[in-house]
Motif scaffolding. Structure first.
Motif, PDB file in Angstrom:
ATOM      1  N   ARG A 142      21.384  -6.537  21.732  1.00 21.93           N
ATOM      2  CA  ARG A 142      22.838  -6.610  21.627  1.00 21.93           C
ATOM      3  C   ARG A 142      23.445  -5.209  21.596  1.00 21.93           C
ATOM      4  O   ARG A 142      24.262  -4.868  20.728  1.00 21.93           O
ATOM      5  CB  ARG A 142      23.272  -7.437  20.409  1.00 21.93           C
ATOM      6  N   THR A 143      23.037  -4.394  22.573  1.00 15.91           N
ATOM      7  CA  THR A 143      23.560  -3.046  22.713  1.00 15.91           C
ATOM      8  C   THR A 143      24.129  -2.862  24.111  1.00 15.91           C
ATOM      9  O   THR A 143      23.756  -3.570  25.051  1.00 15.91           O
ATOM     10  CB  THR A 143      22.473  -1.992  22.476  1.00 15.91           C
ATOM     11  N   VAL A 144      25.039  -1.885  24.234  1.00 12.26           N
ATOM     12  CA  VAL A 144      25.673  -1.577  25.517  1.00 12.26           C
ATOM     13  C   VAL A 144      25.560  -0.077  25.766  1.00 12.26           C
ATOM     14  O   VAL A 144      25.844   0.735  24.870  1.00 12.26           O
ATOM     15  CB  VAL A 144      27.163  -1.987  25.506  1.00 12.26           C
ATOM     16  N   ARG A 145      25.146   0.273  26.972  1.00 14.06           N
ATOM     17  CA  ARG A 145      25.085   1.679  27.369  1.00 14.06           C
ATOM     18  C   ARG A 145      25.836   1.882  28.679  1.00 14.06           C
ATOM     19  O   ARG A 145      25.758   1.051  29.580  1.00 14.06           O
ATOM     20  CB  ARG A 145      23.631   2.141  27.540  1.00 14.06           C
ATOM     21  N   ARG A 146      26.538   2.975  28.781  1.00 12.00           N
ATOM     22  CA  ARG A 146      27.201   3.369  30.029  1.00 12.00           C
ATOM     23  C   ARG A 146      26.725   4.771  30.374  1.00 12.00           C
ATOM     24  O   ARG A 146      26.879   5.702  29.579  1.00 12.00           O
ATOM     25  CB  ARG A 146      28.725   3.332  29.875  1.00 12.00           C
ATOM     26  N   ALA A 147      26.093   4.911  31.538  1.00 12.71           N
ATOM     27  CA  ALA A 147      25.513   6.191  31.972  1.00 12.71           C
ATOM     28  C   ALA A 147      24.547   6.723  30.922  1.00 12.71           C
ATOM     29  O   ALA A 147      24.471   7.930  30.672  1.00 12.71           O
ATOM     30  CB  ALA A 147      26.614   7.199  32.265  1.00 12.71           C
ATOM     31  N   GLY A 148      23.813   5.792  30.274  1.00 14.35           N
ATOM     32  CA  GLY A 148      22.807   6.171  29.292  1.00 14.35           C
ATOM     33  C   GLY A 148      23.330   6.417  27.902  1.00 14.35           C
ATOM     34  O   GLY A 148      22.551   6.629  26.962  1.00 14.35           O
ATOM     35  N   VAL A 149      24.654   6.380  27.729  1.00 14.78           N
ATOM     36  CA  VAL A 149      25.260   6.642  26.422  1.00 14.78           C
ATOM     37  C   VAL A 149      25.475   5.329  25.674  1.00 14.78           C
ATOM     38  O   VAL A 149      26.081   4.396  26.206  1.00 14.78           O
ATOM     39  CB  VAL A 149      26.601   7.382  26.579  1.00 14.78           C
TER      40      VAL A 149
END
Length: 225
Positions: A142-149
């Motif tokens: 239940r995590t979200v990453r955008r461009a690895g962040v």
């Protein structure tokens, strides 16, 4: 599973349709019902399901033919066939044409519900990490990453983003999002979906991945241009 588990029951016998739907609802599943293939097709194209319970012979055709055709289109929702046909050849045909389980009438509705729960767990085995461009939605952690962040999102924001990610490129209505991400007390006429999407867009930053579909709702897709 952390989200609503939805089952479609397709049965033209009203008494049996009510009994099957009631048993599945009692098991904690969200149940929709249809009496024919046309209604089933409309529901399947409008909603996401974890399992479909098909009566084999329906007023407008053989459900096996419908499932076989949809499998050819890449449709992968688990299917349980209900039928009065009990020969080995009929059971083999059911499996060969896209069925995942086969239950002969008359049957115990409790057994049917147990089989449906197993198929729903199988559906939950979809990839745990959903990707769109440089976005990663990890359904298990239940995590979200955008461009690895790693981004900080609320439970409601994650639920909305996960549902959009499960249906990449498809328009999802506000009503669908309320049905799947809010409890029954949510007002479908409120702007709660728009508020959550606005927060998500701000957190995901540019280029935009959540696109507004005029007159429909939202879709998760590659950045425009």
């Amino acid at each position: 599973m952390g989200r609503t588990v939805r089952v479609l029951v397709v049965e033209d016998d009203e008494d049996l349709r009510i009994a099957v739907s009631a048993e599945l609802s009692a098991a904690g599943l969200d149940v929709l019902a249809a009496a024919h293939l046309a209604g089933a097709d409309a529901a399947l194209r409008a909603h996401l399901f974890d399992c479909v319970v098909f009566d084999r012979m329906l007023p407008d055709g053989d459900a096996i033919d419908y499932v076989h055709r949809r499998r050819g289109e890449g449709w992968s929702v688990p299917v349980l066939f209900l039928t009065a046909r009990d020969s080995v050849a009929d059971r083999i045909a059911g499996f060969a044409h896209g069925g995942d389980d086969y239950l002969v009438k008359p049957f115990s509705v409790a057994e049917m519900a147990a089989r449906v729960r197993i198929l729903c767990r199988r559906a939950a085995g979809r990839p745990s990490v959903l990707r769109m461009a440089d976005l990663e939605v990890d359904c298990a952690r239940r995590t979200v990453r955008r461009a690895g962040v790693l981004l900080t999102v609320s439970d409601k924001e994650f639920a909305v983003l996960e549902y959009l990610a499960i249906r990449p490129g498809q328009a999802v209505t506000r009503t669908e999002l309320i049905d799947h991400c809010w409890d029954a007390s949510a007002d479908p006429m409120s702007n709660v979906v728009d508020v959550v999407v606005k927060r998500l867009r701000r957190k995901l930053r540019e280029p935009e991945l959540i696109h507004t579909v005029r007159g429909r709702g939202y879709r998760l897709a590659e950045p425009a241009g």
